[in-house]
Write an enzyme that holds these catalytic residues in place. Structure first.
Site, PDB file in Angstrom:
ATOM      1  CG  HIS A  60      -1.905   1.128   1.227  1.00 53.81           C
ATOM      2  ND1 HIS A  60      -3.252   0.919   1.418  1.00 53.81           N
ATOM      3  CD2 HIS A  60      -1.757   2.472   1.059  1.00 53.81           C
ATOM      4  CE1 HIS A  60      -3.893   2.082   1.360  1.00 53.81           C
ATOM      5  NE2 HIS A  60      -2.998   3.037   1.147  1.00 53.81           N
TER       6      HIS A  60
ATOM      7  CG  HIS B 164      -0.828   7.098  -1.028  1.00 56.61           C
ATOM      8  ND1 HIS B 164      -2.038   7.301  -1.653  1.00 56.61           N
ATOM      9  CD2 HIS B 164      -1.095   6.381   0.094  1.00 56.61           C
ATOM     10  CE1 HIS B 164      -3.008   6.749  -0.927  1.00 56.61           C
ATOM     11  NE2 HIS B 164      -2.455   6.183   0.140  1.00 56.61           N
TER      12      HIS B 164
ATOM     13  CE  LYS C 141      -7.838   2.079  -0.549  1.00 56.43           C
ATOM     14  NZ  LYS C 141      -6.801   3.067  -0.306  1.00 56.43           N
TER      15      LYS C 141
ATOM     16  CG  HIS D   1     -10.047   4.492   3.392  1.00 60.32           C
ATOM     17  ND1 HIS D   1      -8.867   5.183   3.511  1.00 60.32           N
ATOM     18  CD2 HIS D   1     -10.821   4.905   4.426  1.00 60.32           C
ATOM     19  CE1 HIS D   1      -8.925   5.985   4.567  1.00 60.32           C
ATOM     20  NE2 HIS D   1     -10.108   5.842   5.138  1.00 60.32           N
TER      21      HIS D   1
ATOM     22  CG  HIS E 214      -5.055   2.186   5.681  1.00 59.84           C
ATOM     23  ND1 HIS E 214      -6.395   2.203   5.955  1.00 59.84           N
ATOM     24  CD2 HIS E 214      -4.915   2.834   4.508  1.00 59.84           C
ATOM     25  CE1 HIS E 214      -7.024   2.845   4.994  1.00 59.84           C
ATOM     26  NE2 HIS E 214      -6.153   3.229   4.097  1.00 59.84           N
TER      27      HIS E 214
ATOM     28  CG  ASP F  14      -1.787   4.769   3.944  1.00 63.10           C
ATOM     29  OD1 ASP F  14      -1.828   5.132   2.755  1.00 63.10           O
ATOM     30  OD2 ASP F  14      -2.616   5.151   4.787  1.00 63.10           O
TER      31      ASP F  14
HETATM   32  O1  DOR Z   1      -3.775   9.481   5.646  1.00 61.07           O
HETATM   33  C1  DOR Z   1      -4.094   9.166   4.520  1.00 61.07           C
HETATM   34  N1  DOR Z   1      -3.509   9.718   3.433  1.00 61.07           N
HETATM   35  N2  DOR Z   1      -5.067   8.273   4.356  1.00 61.07           N
HETATM   36  C2  DOR Z   1      -5.559   7.985   3.143  1.00 61.07           C
HETATM   37  O2  DOR Z   1      -6.440   7.189   3.066  1.00 61.07           O
HETATM   38  C3  DOR Z   1      -5.098   8.709   1.941  1.00 61.07           C
HETATM   39  C4  DOR Z   1      -3.736   9.205   2.133  1.00 61.07           C
HETATM   40  C5  DOR Z   1      -3.320  10.206   1.080  1.00 61.07           C
HETATM   41  O3  DOR Z   1      -3.491   9.927  -0.117  1.00 61.07           O
HETATM   42  O4  DOR Z   1      -2.778  11.243   1.443  1.00 61.07           O
HETATM   43 ZN    ZN Z   2      -3.455   5.045   1.504  1.00 60.21          ZN
END
Ligand code: DOR
Ligand code: ZN
Length: 347
Positions: A13, A15, A102, A139, A177, A250
């Site tokens: 997971h 970003h 997702k 989520h 998460h 995450d």
């Molecule tokens: O804290 C988070 N940031 N939770 C999420 O679900 C998305 C993520 C983000 O993309 O910044």
């Molecule tokens: Zn995330």
């Protein structure tokens, strides 16, 4: 000095963002992880196989821009909307580079506006996931503003996930998460095709970290950190050797200025110490022997992929986290900025 050698881990997971920001953070992940499940919450979101292919190409471009990069495979995902056609799911499965879909409840978190308003609207797409074996990543938080922010995960399990797994018992589902004892219980007692990822921050911190001597925006993520009893349940699950629980950082970078403000963004930047933080959490409960399963074996088993053949080595040689690092034209403040890390990646 203690030394720990592991099969190379994957991040289930992650970003990576896009454009110059992507180029700033992708190397941190690629130094540690062989593969990562790449979150699709860009603007606009990655809702089609073609958009996922183009994003994957941009990730490869960012990787090759720096010559000394190790091999890294981005495992792409689609962003589920109320209107995702079942046909797009079949195309995704056939692509071989899209590995999951997702589900963001609309309004639950960063860039979730285009997410799902009512799971009933997505049933044709989710049925196609069950049929093709493409995992659904969720989520798991309700968005009803009248529900206490600390209870939103537990409420989502009862309102949405329990009925969903009953209706589609063969669906491969990962609750992303997880942050609560309720989520640990739900996943533990569900069928073997129901799993969860756990972040390092939820293993290392409880909600006190948000208020230690003042408001600490860099510890704010969603789902939010919970009480100590929940952190302990997560540590127990992660270190239990149960293959239903595995690593997903995450890591979610936001420019420092957008977190240190009146209405700050949710997300912790952890990729710069993405495996080191987990080693610390496992070491704290004398469970380093369980880290390889959690970080390197259980994720591939769920996704139907081979484990990596390469290895990494960590040593318990403390180092100080940077205060900031570049992020496109701006800066990011990592989780634990300026503080010590116990474990170091040997290069
Ligand atoms: O804290 C988070 N940031 N939770 C999420 O679900 C998305 C993520 C983000 O993309 O910044
Ligand atoms: Zn995330």
């Amino acid at each position: 000095m203690r030394e720990l050698t592991l099969l190379q881990p994957d991040d289930w997971h992650l970003h990576l963002r896009d454009g110059p920001a992507l180029a700033s953070v992708v190397h941190d992940a690629a130094k540690r992880f062989a593969r990562a499940i790449i979150m699709p919450n860009l603007t606009p979101p990655v809702t089609t196989v073609e958009a996922a292919r183009a994003y994957r190409d941009r990730i490869f471009d960012a990787l090759t821009a720096s010559s000394s990069q190790p091999r890294f495979e981005p495992l792409m995902t689609l962003y589920l909307t109320d209107n995702t056609p079942a046909e797009e799911i079949r195309k995704a499965k056939a692509s071989r580079f899209v590995h999951a879909v997702k589900l963001y409840p609309a309004g639950a978190t960063t860039h979730s506006d285009a997410g799902v308003t009512d799971i009933a609207k997505c049933m044709p797409a989710i049925e196609a996931m069950q049929e093709t074996g493409l995992p659904l990543l969720v989520h798991g938080e309700v968005t009803d503003p009248s529900v206490d922010v600390f209870d939103r995960e537990a409420a989502y399990i009862e309102q949405t996930l329990r009925p969903l797994v009953q209706r589609l018992p063969e669906l491969k589902l990962s609750m992303e998460h997880i942050t609560t004892r309720q989520a640990v219980d739900f996943v533990s007692t569900a069928r073997e095709n129901v799993v969860a990822t756990i972040t390092a921050q939820h293993l290392l911190y409880n909600r006190n970290a948000l208020f230690q001597g003042g408001v600490r925006p860099h510890y704010y993520c969603l789902p939010i950190l919970k009480r100590e009893e929940h952190r302990q349940a997560l540590v127990q699950a992660a270190t239990s050797g149960n293959p239903k629980f595995f690593l997903g950082t995450d890591s979610a970078p936001h420019e420092t200025a957008t977190k240190e403000t009146a209405c700050g963004c949710a997300g912790c930047y952890t990729a710069y110490a993405g495996i080191e933080l987990y080693a610390e959490a496992f070491d704290a409960v004398v469970a380093l022997d369980r880290l390889e399963g959690f970080a390197s074996r259980f994720g591939p088993a769920f996704y139907g992929l081979p484990v990596n053949e390469t290895r990494i080595t960590l040593v318990d040689n403390a180092w100080r986290a940077p205060l900031e690092q570049p992020f496109g034209a701006g800066r990011i403040t990592p989780l634990r900025a300026g503080e010590m890390h116990a474990w170091r990646l040997q290069t």
